[in-house]
Write a protein that holds these residues in place. Structure first.
Motif, PDB file in Angstrom:
ATOM      1  N   ALA A 190     -70.510 -40.946  85.989  1.00 62.09           N
ATOM      2  CA  ALA A 190     -69.507 -42.602  86.327  1.00 62.09           C
ATOM      3  C   ALA A 190     -68.191 -41.622  85.381  1.00 62.09           C
ATOM      4  N   GLY A 191     -68.062 -40.016  85.576  1.00 61.33           N
ATOM      5  CA  GLY A 191     -66.116 -39.812  85.306  1.00 61.33           C
ATOM      6  C   GLY A 191     -66.397 -40.332  84.078  1.00 61.33           C
ATOM      7  N   ARG A 192     -66.886 -40.254  83.057  1.00 59.47           N
ATOM      8  CA  ARG A 192     -67.030 -40.519  81.961  1.00 59.47           C
ATOM      9  C   ARG A 192     -67.266 -39.219  81.301  1.00 59.47           C
ATOM     10  N   PRO A 193     -66.651 -38.944  79.700  1.00 59.34           N
ATOM     11  CA  PRO A 193     -66.864 -37.498  78.768  1.00 59.34           C
ATOM     12  C   PRO A 193     -68.160 -37.408  77.984  1.00 59.34           C
ATOM     13  N   VAL A 194     -68.778 -36.749  77.992  1.00 58.08           N
ATOM     14  CA  VAL A 194     -69.619 -36.651  77.518  1.00 58.08           C
ATOM     15  C   VAL A 194     -69.940 -35.550  75.842  1.00 58.08           C
ATOM     16  N   PRO A 195     -70.241 -36.881  75.178  1.00 66.24           N
ATOM     17  CA  PRO A 195     -70.091 -36.607  73.250  1.00 66.24           C
ATOM     18  C   PRO A 195     -70.107 -35.375  73.212  1.00 66.24           C
ATOM     19  N   GLY A 196     -69.551 -34.568  72.164  1.00 66.30           N
ATOM     20  CA  GLY A 196     -69.901 -33.103  71.915  1.00 66.30           C
ATOM     21  C   GLY A 196     -71.006 -33.510  71.149  1.00 66.30           C
ATOM     22  N   ASP A 197     -71.688 -34.171  70.316  1.00 65.52           N
ATOM     23  CA  ASP A 197     -72.932 -34.560  69.360  1.00 65.52           C
ATOM     24  C   ASP A 197     -74.179 -34.337  69.972  1.00 65.52           C
ATOM     25  N   LEU A 198     -73.807 -34.313  71.339  1.00 69.84           N
ATOM     26  CA  LEU A 198     -74.690 -34.792  72.780  1.00 69.84           C
ATOM     27  C   LEU A 198     -74.693 -32.780  72.778  1.00 69.84           C
ATOM     28  N   HIS A 199     -74.157 -32.247  73.145  1.00 66.68           N
ATOM     29  CA  HIS A 199     -74.692 -30.589  73.255  1.00 66.68           C
ATOM     30  C   HIS A 199     -74.851 -30.102  71.877  1.00 66.68           C
ATOM     31  N   ARG A 200     -74.822 -29.963  70.932  1.00 62.26           N
ATOM     32  CA  ARG A 200     -74.851 -29.819  69.643  1.00 62.26           C
ATOM     33  C   ARG A 200     -77.017 -30.280  69.036  1.00 62.26           C
ATOM     34  N   ALA A 201     -76.853 -31.547  69.898  1.00 62.47           N
ATOM     35  CA  ALA A 201     -78.232 -32.321  69.715  1.00 62.47           C
ATOM     36  C   ALA A 201     -78.768 -31.304  70.722  1.00 62.47           C
ATOM     37  N   MET A 202     -78.900 -31.414  71.936  1.00 59.86           N
ATOM     38  CA  MET A 202     -78.943 -29.954  73.073  1.00 59.86           C
ATOM     39  C   MET A 202     -79.853 -28.540  72.349  1.00 59.86           C
ATOM     40  N   GLU A 203     -79.036 -27.935  71.654  1.00 57.65           N
ATOM     41  CA  GLU A 203     -79.032 -27.131  71.757  1.00 57.65           C
ATOM     42  C   GLU A 203     -80.155 -27.356  69.545  1.00 57.65           C
ATOM     43  N   LEU A 204     -80.631 -28.596  69.610  1.00 56.91           N
ATOM     44  CA  LEU A 204     -81.434 -28.316  68.396  1.00 56.91           C
ATOM     45  C   LEU A 204     -82.873 -28.496  68.543  1.00 56.91           C
ATOM     46  N   THR A 205     -82.199 -28.692  70.216  1.00 59.26           N
ATOM     47  CA  THR A 205     -84.248 -29.038  70.455  1.00 59.26           C
ATOM     48  C   THR A 205     -84.503 -27.888  70.860  1.00 59.26           C
ATOM     49  N   GLU A 206     -83.348 -26.460  71.296  1.00 66.99           N
ATOM     50  CA  GLU A 206     -84.179 -25.666  71.489  1.00 66.99           C
ATOM     51  C   GLU A 206     -85.393 -24.870  70.289  1.00 66.99           C
ATOM     52  N   PRO A 207     -86.621 -24.523  70.271  1.00 67.62           N
ATOM     53  CA  PRO A 207     -87.889 -24.209  69.070  1.00 67.62           C
ATOM     54  C   PRO A 207     -87.284 -23.011  68.221  1.00 67.62           C
TER      55      PRO A 207
END
Length: 227
Positions: A190-207
């Motif tokens: 949609a051409g909208r920025p991805v929140p920086g917090d999302l990337h941090r949360a993605m990293e946390l999902t790694e075992p």
């Protein structure tokens, strides 16, 4: 559950910021709440629960910067049942509802108050959403609902530091990773920025993701919200 030492610390910090009249009001209000609790424990008749009226007027008596803390102390002194909490929440203003949510960890040991958390997560009031994802939700919210609560924070702009115990609950959560990835894809398309917090949360999902400390919004953290 919140320990007595934390409640004492909260009261000490609150009294430091209050004037003489407000401190006197707080002393009387918490004494009334404690007396009502004792009467209930002894199954003795007594006057109407005046502490509930004090709960409502805490903002006017203690000021908006201290209203949350004052209300939490009143709830701790009265230790109402989940049924009473639900009624106070339903009848309260947004500020009163926020205080109830923040007090849940030391009032309700089990999942009985989850309907209040779920109600707050359906709103777009960021202060309620932030309070709803505190320690009580971390302890009791089912995985499916908790994942959606994390997304709700991203949708509404609530920092993920508000999500109590995020590193532990997110670790190895493949379904949360999928949901976060889908959301990031939708935002990018949609051409909208991805929140920086999302990337941090993605990293946390790694075992094997390291557990970086988060700052849970619990019943005793801060007193700065408006009344």
């Amino acid at each position: 559950m919140t320990g007595t030492s934390e409640i004492i610390s909260l009261r000490t910090r609150l009294e430091t910021g209050l004037g003489g009249a407000a401190r006197a009001w707080l002393d009387q209000a918490t004494a009334e709440a404690a007396a009502h609790r004792e009467r209930l424990e002894r199954a003795e008749p007594g006057p109407t629960a005046t502490w509930e009226l004090r709960f409502a007027e805490a903002g006017r008596r203690c000021g908006p910067d201290h209203a949350d803390a004052a209300r939490i102390l009143l709830l701790h002194a009265a230790h109402p049942t989940p049924v009473t909490l639900a009624r106070i929440y339903a009848q309260g203003t947004a500020a009163e509802r926020r205080a109830v949510l923040r007090a849940l960890p030391h009032l309700v040991p089990g999942p009985d108050a989850l309907p209040l958390v779920e109600d707050a997560l359906r709103t777009n009031d960021t202060s309620l959403v932030a309070a709803a994802v505190g320690p009580y939700a971390a302890a009791h919210l089912p995985a499916h609902d908790w994942r959606h609560a994390v997304l709700k924070c991203l949708f509404t702009g609530v920092p993920l530091d508000a999500v109590a115990d995020l590193p532990r609950r997110a670790s190895g959560d493949a379904e949360l990773a999928r949901m976060l990835g889908d959301y990031a894809t939708e935002r990018s398309a949609a051409g909208r920025p991805v929140p920086g917090d999302l990337h941090r949360a993605m990293e946390l999902t790694e075992p094997t993701a390291p557990e970086s400390p988060s700052a849970p919004v619990g019943p005793l953290n801060g007193e700065e919200q408006e009344s």
